[in-house]
Write a protein that holds these residues in place. Sequence first.
Motif, PDB file in Angstrom:
ATOM      1  N   THR A  43       0.830  -1.205   0.000  1.00  0.00           N
ATOM      2  CA  THR A  43       0.000   0.000   0.000  1.00  0.00           C
ATOM      3  C   THR A  43       0.864   1.255   0.000  1.00  0.00           C
ATOM      4  O   THR A  43       0.605   2.203  -0.756  1.00  0.00           O
ATOM      5  CB  THR A  43      -0.951   0.013   1.217  1.00  0.00           C
ATOM      6  N   ASP A 110      -7.569   5.999  -4.829  1.00  0.00           N
ATOM      7  CA  ASP A 110      -8.384   4.798  -4.666  1.00  0.00           C
ATOM      8  C   ASP A 110      -8.298   3.866  -5.865  1.00  0.00           C
ATOM      9  O   ASP A 110      -8.304   2.639  -5.699  1.00  0.00           O
ATOM     10  CB  ASP A 110      -9.842   5.192  -4.413  1.00  0.00           C
ATOM     11  N   GLN A 111      -8.212   4.412  -7.065  1.00  0.00           N
ATOM     12  CA  GLN A 111      -8.148   3.560  -8.255  1.00  0.00           C
ATOM     13  C   GLN A 111      -6.849   2.763  -8.306  1.00  0.00           C
ATOM     14  O   GLN A 111      -6.827   1.628  -8.806  1.00  0.00           O
ATOM     15  CB  GLN A 111      -8.302   4.397  -9.543  1.00  0.00           C
ATOM     16  N   CYS A 114      -6.115   0.334  -4.532  1.00  0.00           N
ATOM     17  CA  CYS A 114      -6.950  -0.855  -4.369  1.00  0.00           C
ATOM     18  C   CYS A 114      -6.334  -2.099  -5.000  1.00  0.00           C
ATOM     19  O   CYS A 114      -6.658  -3.229  -4.615  1.00  0.00           O
ATOM     20  CB  CYS A 114      -8.343  -0.620  -4.951  1.00  0.00           C
ATOM     21  N   GLU A 117      -4.722  -5.014  -2.709  1.00  0.00           N
ATOM     22  CA  GLU A 117      -5.577  -6.056  -2.137  1.00  0.00           C
ATOM     23  C   GLU A 117      -5.991  -7.081  -3.194  1.00  0.00           C
ATOM     24  O   GLU A 117      -6.060  -8.283  -2.914  1.00  0.00           O
ATOM     25  CB  GLU A 117      -6.828  -5.431  -1.521  1.00  0.00           C
ATOM     26  N   ARG A 141     -15.382  -5.364  -4.547  1.00  0.00           N
ATOM     27  CA  ARG A 141     -15.958  -4.181  -5.182  1.00  0.00           C
ATOM     28  C   ARG A 141     -17.321  -4.486  -5.793  1.00  0.00           C
ATOM     29  O   ARG A 141     -18.118  -3.579  -6.042  1.00  0.00           O
ATOM     30  CB  ARG A 141     -15.004  -3.628  -6.238  1.00  0.00           C
ATOM     31  N   GLN A 181     -11.242  -9.198  -0.313  1.00  0.00           N
ATOM     32  CA  GLN A 181     -10.325  -8.127   0.055  1.00  0.00           C
ATOM     33  C   GLN A 181     -10.882  -7.263   1.184  1.00  0.00           C
ATOM     34  O   GLN A 181     -12.091  -7.093   1.309  1.00  0.00           O
ATOM     35  CB  GLN A 181     -10.043  -7.212  -1.149  1.00  0.00           C
ATOM     36  N   ILE A 184     -11.362  -2.006   0.615  1.00  0.00           N
ATOM     37  CA  ILE A 184     -11.852  -1.402  -0.627  1.00  0.00           C
ATOM     38  C   ILE A 184     -13.324  -1.708  -0.875  1.00  0.00           C
ATOM     39  O   ILE A 184     -13.893  -2.639  -0.308  1.00  0.00           O
ATOM     40  CB  ILE A 184     -11.018  -1.844  -1.857  1.00  0.00           C
ATOM     41  N   SER A 192     -13.567   2.404  -7.965  1.00  0.00           N
ATOM     42  CA  SER A 192     -13.018   1.855  -6.730  1.00  0.00           C
ATOM     43  C   SER A 192     -12.956   2.919  -5.641  1.00  0.00           C
ATOM     44  O   SER A 192     -12.674   4.087  -5.903  1.00  0.00           O
ATOM     45  CB  SER A 192     -11.617   1.291  -6.981  1.00  0.00           C
ATOM     46  N   THR A 193     -13.199   2.496  -4.413  1.00  0.00           N
ATOM     47  CA  THR A 193     -13.101   3.380  -3.253  1.00  0.00           C
ATOM     48  C   THR A 193     -12.308   2.659  -2.169  1.00  0.00           C
ATOM     49  O   THR A 193     -12.165   1.433  -2.189  1.00  0.00           O
ATOM     50  CB  THR A 193     -14.488   3.748  -2.694  1.00  0.00           C
ATOM     51  N   THR A 194     -11.793   3.433  -1.207  1.00  0.00           N
ATOM     52  CA  THR A 194     -11.180   2.835  -0.028  1.00  0.00           C
ATOM     53  C   THR A 194     -11.876   3.377   1.212  1.00  0.00           C
ATOM     54  O   THR A 194     -12.499   4.441   1.178  1.00  0.00           O
ATOM     55  CB  THR A 194      -9.666   3.109   0.050  1.00  0.00           C
TER      56      THR A 194
END
Length: 216
Positions: A43, A110-111, A114, A117, A141, A181, A184, A192-194
Motif C-alpha cells: 500500500t 483509490d483507483q 486498491c 488487495e 468491489r 479483500q 476497498i 473503486s473506493t477505499t
Amino acid sequence: MQVFKFGGASVSTLERIYKVAEILKSYSGQKLLVVISAMGKTTNALEGVVDAFYKGDREGALQQFEVIKKQHLQIAADLQLNDEYLVDFFTEVEWLLHDKPVRHYDYYYDQVVCIGELLSTVIISRFLNMQGVKNEWVDVRDILRTDNNFRDARINWVVTEQKVQQQVVPLFENTDIVLTQGFIGATDENESTTLGREGSDYTAAVFANLLNAQAQ
C-alpha cells in the motif's frame, strides 16, 4: 460461520503465506469468510505511484509500479503459480497511469491503491486451492457498495446487505471458504473506493455483522 482477517504482515513472505494455509486447513469443514490485505508494504509503495502520477511524473509512476509488478510476479513464481491472472490487474493501473490527472488526488489514490488487495488475494486464493484449501475468490468491489467520498468512503448498508445475501451467501453451498479483500469497495458507477486506514478490520467487521458471524 466465522470471519477471518489477515493483515499485510501475515502475507508478506512465502513462509507466512504457507502459515495462512496451515491455519485455514485447521478449520476444515467450517464455513469461513476470509478477508486479506495487501502484502507487506504494498500500500505504501502504491501511494508513491499515485504521488508521482499526480505530480505529472508519468515515467516515475510507471517505474515504481513496475517494481510492484515484479515483486508480485516473483511471489507467484515462488508459489509455483501461473501469473496470467495478474495481467488484468496490472493493466487496470497502467491504463490509468498513461493518462493525465483530470480529477482530484483522492480519486486516483483509490483507483491505484486498491490493486494491492486484489493482487494479494488472487495470488493467495489460487495458492490455497493448489494446497487443497478450496475457496471461492470474490472481488469485494462487486459486493461492498459505497458513496464516492474517495479515501474515506461510507458504506451503503442496504445495497451491501442485498449483495451479500445474493452473491456471497450462495457461494457457501459449494465451498467452505470465501476469500475477499479488505479496505476497498466501489461506487454505483463501479469506481473503486477505499474505507480509510485500518479499512480491512472494518471490512471484516462489516461481513461479520451481515453474516451474523464471529470475527477472528
